[in-house]
Write a protein that holds these residues in place. Sequence first.
Motif, PDB file in Angstrom:
ATOM      1  N   UNK A 150       3.072   1.565  -5.366  1.00 30.95           N
ATOM      2  CA  UNK A 150       3.065   0.877  -6.658  1.00 30.95           C
ATOM      3  C   UNK A 150       2.050  -0.264  -6.675  1.00 30.95           C
ATOM      4  N   UNK A 151       2.022  -1.054  -5.616  1.00 32.68           N
ATOM      5  CA  UNK A 151       1.070  -2.163  -5.537  1.00 32.68           C
ATOM      6  C   UNK A 151      -0.365  -1.642  -5.478  1.00 32.68           C
ATOM      7  N   UNK A 152      -0.583  -0.568  -4.735  1.00 35.36           N
ATOM      8  CA  UNK A 152      -1.926   0.024  -4.645  1.00 35.36           C
ATOM      9  C   UNK A 152      -2.393   0.527  -6.001  1.00 35.36           C
ATOM     10  N   UNK A 153      -1.512   1.218  -6.714  1.00 32.47           N
ATOM     11  CA  UNK A 153      -1.880   1.744  -8.031  1.00 32.47           C
ATOM     12  C   UNK A 153      -2.153   0.603  -9.011  1.00 32.47           C
ATOM     13  N   UNK A 154      -1.282  -0.397  -9.032  1.00 39.98           N
ATOM     14  CA  UNK A 154      -1.453  -1.538  -9.929  1.00 39.98           C
ATOM     15  C   UNK A 154      -2.736  -2.302  -9.599  1.00 39.98           C
ATOM     16  N   UNK A 155      -2.953  -2.565  -8.317  1.00 41.32           N
ATOM     17  CA  UNK A 155      -4.143  -3.309  -7.903  1.00 41.32           C
ATOM     18  C   UNK A 155      -5.428  -2.566  -8.200  1.00 41.32           C
ATOM     19  N   UNK A 156      -5.441  -1.265  -7.975  1.00 41.31           N
ATOM     20  CA  UNK A 156      -6.627  -0.467  -8.270  1.00 41.31           C
ATOM     21  C   UNK A 156      -6.909  -0.458  -9.761  1.00 41.31           C
ATOM     22  N   UNK A 164      -6.128   6.253  -2.518  1.00 40.29           N
ATOM     23  CA  UNK A 164      -5.090   5.279  -2.147  1.00 40.29           C
ATOM     24  C   UNK A 164      -3.766   5.990  -1.885  1.00 40.29           C
ATOM     25  N   UNK A 165      -3.436   6.960  -2.730  1.00 43.34           N
ATOM     26  CA  UNK A 165      -2.209   7.733  -2.533  1.00 43.34           C
ATOM     27  C   UNK A 165      -2.265   8.523  -1.223  1.00 43.34           C
ATOM     28  N   UNK A 166      -3.388   9.175  -0.958  1.00 44.70           N
ATOM     29  CA  UNK A 166      -3.505   9.976   0.269  1.00 44.70           C
ATOM     30  C   UNK A 166      -3.425   9.114   1.528  1.00 44.70           C
ATOM     31  N   UNK A 167      -4.058   7.945   1.505  1.00 41.44           N
ATOM     32  CA  UNK A 167      -4.000   7.057   2.670  1.00 41.44           C
ATOM     33  C   UNK A 167      -2.571   6.587   2.926  1.00 41.44           C
ATOM     34  N   UNK A 168      -1.888   6.178   1.882  1.00 39.96           N
ATOM     35  CA  UNK A 168      -0.507   5.715   2.041  1.00 39.96           C
ATOM     36  C   UNK A 168       0.395   6.861   2.485  1.00 39.96           C
ATOM     37  N   UNK A 169       0.213   8.035   1.904  1.00 39.68           N
ATOM     38  CA  UNK A 169       1.018   9.199   2.278  1.00 39.68           C
ATOM     39  C   UNK A 169       0.808   9.549   3.751  1.00 39.68           C
ATOM     40  N   UNK A 170      -0.437   9.537   4.202  1.00 30.65           N
ATOM     41  CA  UNK A 170      -0.721   9.855   5.601  1.00 30.65           C
ATOM     42  C   UNK A 170      -0.095   8.831   6.540  1.00 30.65           C
ATOM     43  N   UNK A 171      -0.203   7.566   6.197  1.00 32.28           N
ATOM     44  CA  UNK A 171       0.364   6.512   7.039  1.00 32.28           C
ATOM     45  C   UNK A 171       1.874   6.627   7.144  1.00 32.28           C
ATOM     46  N   UNK A 201      -9.898   7.614 -11.031  1.00 30.60           N
ATOM     47  CA  UNK A 201      -9.021   8.711 -10.609  1.00 30.60           C
ATOM     48  C   UNK A 201      -9.212   9.018  -9.130  1.00 30.60           C
ATOM     49  N   UNK A 202     -10.452   9.064  -8.685  1.00 30.42           N
ATOM     50  CA  UNK A 202     -10.711   9.338  -7.264  1.00 30.42           C
ATOM     51  C   UNK A 202     -10.196   8.209  -6.369  1.00 30.42           C
ATOM     52  N   UNK A 203     -10.350   6.972  -6.814  1.00 25.43           N
ATOM     53  CA  UNK A 203      -9.871   5.846  -6.017  1.00 25.43           C
ATOM     54  C   UNK A 203      -8.355   5.830  -5.946  1.00 25.43           C
ATOM     55  N   UNK A 204      -7.681   6.131  -7.062  1.00 25.45           N
ATOM     56  CA  UNK A 204      -6.214   6.218  -7.062  1.00 25.45           C
ATOM     57  C   UNK A 204      -5.748   7.341  -6.136  1.00 25.45           C
TER      58      UNK A 204
END
Length: 95
Positions: free
Chosen positions: A63-69, A33-40, A27-30
């Motif tokens: 989507x790729x970040x969530x699937x890969x994680x 990943x969301x926060x990094x992508x959102x900031x970028x 959950x923390x890693x997901x």
Amino acid sequence: MAFHIWRTHRLRDDLARGEVTQLDSLKYMMGSAFLYAFALYSALWFGGYRDWTLPFEAAIVLAISAFGTHEAFLANGGSSGRDFILRFASIAVPI
């Protein structure tokens, strides 16, 4: 253990006691990943680059970040695995 977003002192205590489960680590890693992508993509959008492809690209990256994680979590053994965040962070550098 609960998923602590705003109460970092509770997370700190859970980490010190070793009570953060592998599922909580996912959950923390997901979330990160969301926060990094959102900031970028927010920086790109508000920085002046506004094209229809930017939101599309952001959705694909999320989507790729969530699937890969999630796949990395499963490859680590899922809930019965160990050291998910340590392994994920370590392999993320060379990849």
